[in-house]
Design a protein around this motif. Structure first.
Motif, short mmCIF file in Angstrom:
data_model
loop_
_atom_site.label_atom_id
_atom_site.label_comp_id
_atom_site.label_asym_id
_atom_site.label_seq_id
_atom_site.Cartn_x
_atom_site.Cartn_y
_atom_site.Cartn_z
N THR A 95 -26.26 33.11 -23.33
CA THR A 95 -25.21 32.63 -22.66
C THR A 95 -23.75 32.75 -22.92
O THR A 95 -22.96 33.38 -22.18
CB THR A 95 -25.90 30.99 -21.99
OG1 THR A 95 -26.73 31.49 -20.82
CG2 THR A 95 -24.54 30.72 -20.91
N TYR A 96 -23.90 32.48 -23.75
CA TYR A 96 -22.34 32.75 -24.61
C TYR A 96 -22.20 34.08 -24.50
O TYR A 96 -20.64 34.51 -24.28
CB TYR A 96 -22.64 32.34 -26.42
CG TYR A 96 -21.21 32.17 -27.36
CD1 TYR A 96 -20.25 31.04 -26.15
CD2 TYR A 96 -20.90 33.05 -27.53
CE1 TYR A 96 -19.21 31.30 -27.45
CE2 TYR A 96 -19.91 33.37 -29.03
CZ TYR A 96 -18.54 32.52 -28.06
OH TYR A 96 -17.58 32.83 -28.73
N ASN A 97 -22.96 34.41 -24.89
CA ASN A 97 -22.88 36.21 -25.71
C ASN A 97 -22.06 37.12 -23.91
O ASN A 97 -21.09 37.24 -23.72
CB ASN A 97 -23.55 37.26 -25.87
CG ASN A 97 -23.99 36.80 -27.63
OD1 ASN A 97 -23.18 36.69 -28.24
ND2 ASN A 97 -24.98 36.84 -27.71
N LEU A 115 -19.61 30.30 -19.58
CA LEU A 115 -19.24 28.95 -20.84
C LEU A 115 -19.50 27.43 -20.69
O LEU A 115 -20.11 27.77 -21.44
CB LEU A 115 -18.15 29.56 -21.43
CG LEU A 115 -17.87 31.00 -21.87
CD1 LEU A 115 -16.63 31.35 -22.60
CD2 LEU A 115 -18.60 31.15 -23.36
N LEU A 118 -23.13 26.00 -21.13
CA LEU A 118 -23.43 25.31 -22.38
C LEU A 118 -22.86 24.08 -23.12
O LEU A 118 -23.47 23.60 -23.82
CB LEU A 118 -23.00 26.64 -23.03
CG LEU A 118 -23.45 27.96 -23.10
CD1 LEU A 118 -23.10 28.79 -24.77
CD2 LEU A 118 -25.08 28.10 -23.49
N LEU A 132 -17.19 27.66 -28.77
CA LEU A 132 -17.14 26.85 -27.70
C LEU A 132 -16.01 26.63 -26.86
O LEU A 132 -16.03 27.24 -26.01
CB LEU A 132 -18.91 26.88 -27.28
CG LEU A 132 -19.32 26.57 -25.23
CD1 LEU A 132 -19.26 27.96 -24.43
CD2 LEU A 132 -20.01 25.04 -25.03
#
Length: 265
Positions: A95-97, A115, A118, A132
């Protein structure tokens, strides 16, 4: 987003349920106890055969995506990350990527949603939470939510003991938006930005050219392709029209050819 707690619940139910089932079919407690590891092995083998290849496939796709991202092939990297997410055991990294890749395609609302999804997780390490927060600060800065930027950066710096590449870039965007050109140029020279690649590198370079022009009057050419890459300029235009107008105008400026001096002849 898939959480890790369902797996723990299932395993607990299995551990509690298998002995009861064995006791139902095997009244002798000692014999049932001897059969317990065998039954567990029989149950776990097919589970492992199902999940382990998925996890390996997810890691392979993630590695491919990171390589593509380092090469500036952002759209192809996004495809890999999106394919990796449903296969991952824990979807934090995919998800971050995806969020960072959407950011580099200048799809700022989508990047922010990915972002931000998360932030509420309780299983993030302090280092990851710092990264993040810095990434979200950059999204906020580009979209003009300047009041949030310092709060996010303060949170990031309170949890990080290492350079945060997005932090000076986010601060530089804020400084440019507020007309603090000398401060912005100094921030853009931060060593943490040296490893930027792709559109983020293009953003840093375009901002530096803008600062120089505002401070000295020198109009430098800007590489619009390096900034926009595979993305449309429309999404960034909606968030920061003054900057995009500058980039489009200066991308038409011909490069300056150095004049040979008598000493070099």
């Amino acid at each position: 987003m898939r959480k890790s707690w369902p797996y723990a619940v299932v395993m607990m139910l299995v551990l509690l349920g298998v002995p009861k089932v064995l006791h139902h079919f095997i009244p002798d407690p000692r014999q049932a106890q001897m059969m317990f590891p065998i039954v567990m092995l029989v149950l776990l083998v097919p589970v492992a055969l199902y999940f382990l290849p998925r996890y390996r496939r997810s890691k392979k796709l993630t590695d491919e995506g990171l390589q593509l991202l380092s090469e500036g092939r952002v759209a192809a990297a996004l495809e890999r990350f999106e394919a990796a997410r449903p296969l991952a055991k824990i979807q934090v990294v995919p998800t971050y990527n995806i969020g960072i890749t959407q950011l580099q395609l200048w799809r700022l609302p989508t990047a922010g949603r990915e972002l931000s999804s998360l932030e509420s997780r309780k299983d993030l390490t302090p280092r990851f939470r710092a990264v993040l927060s810095a990434a979200l600060a950059l999204v906020d800065a580009l979209e003009g939510r300047l009041a949030r930027v310092e709060l996010r950066l303060a949170e990031a710096k309170s949890q990080a003991d290492f350079p945060l590449g997005f932090a000076p870039l986010a601060s530089a965007v804020v400084a440019c938006r507020e007309g603090r050109w000398a401060e912005a140029r100094a921030l853009l020279g931060d060593a943490a930005l040296e490893n930027l690649t792709g559109p983020l590198r293009g953003l840093r370079n375009a901002l530096e050219a803008w600062c120089i022009e505002q401070l000295t009057g020198e109009a430098r050419p800007v590489d619009a392709i390096a900034l926009f890459g595979e993305a449309s300029q429309d999404s960034l235009q909606a968030a920061w029209p003054e900057f995009v107008d500058f980039v489009v105008t200066r991308s038409l400026v011909p490069p300056v050819t150095p004049v040979a001096t008598s000493a070099g002849r």
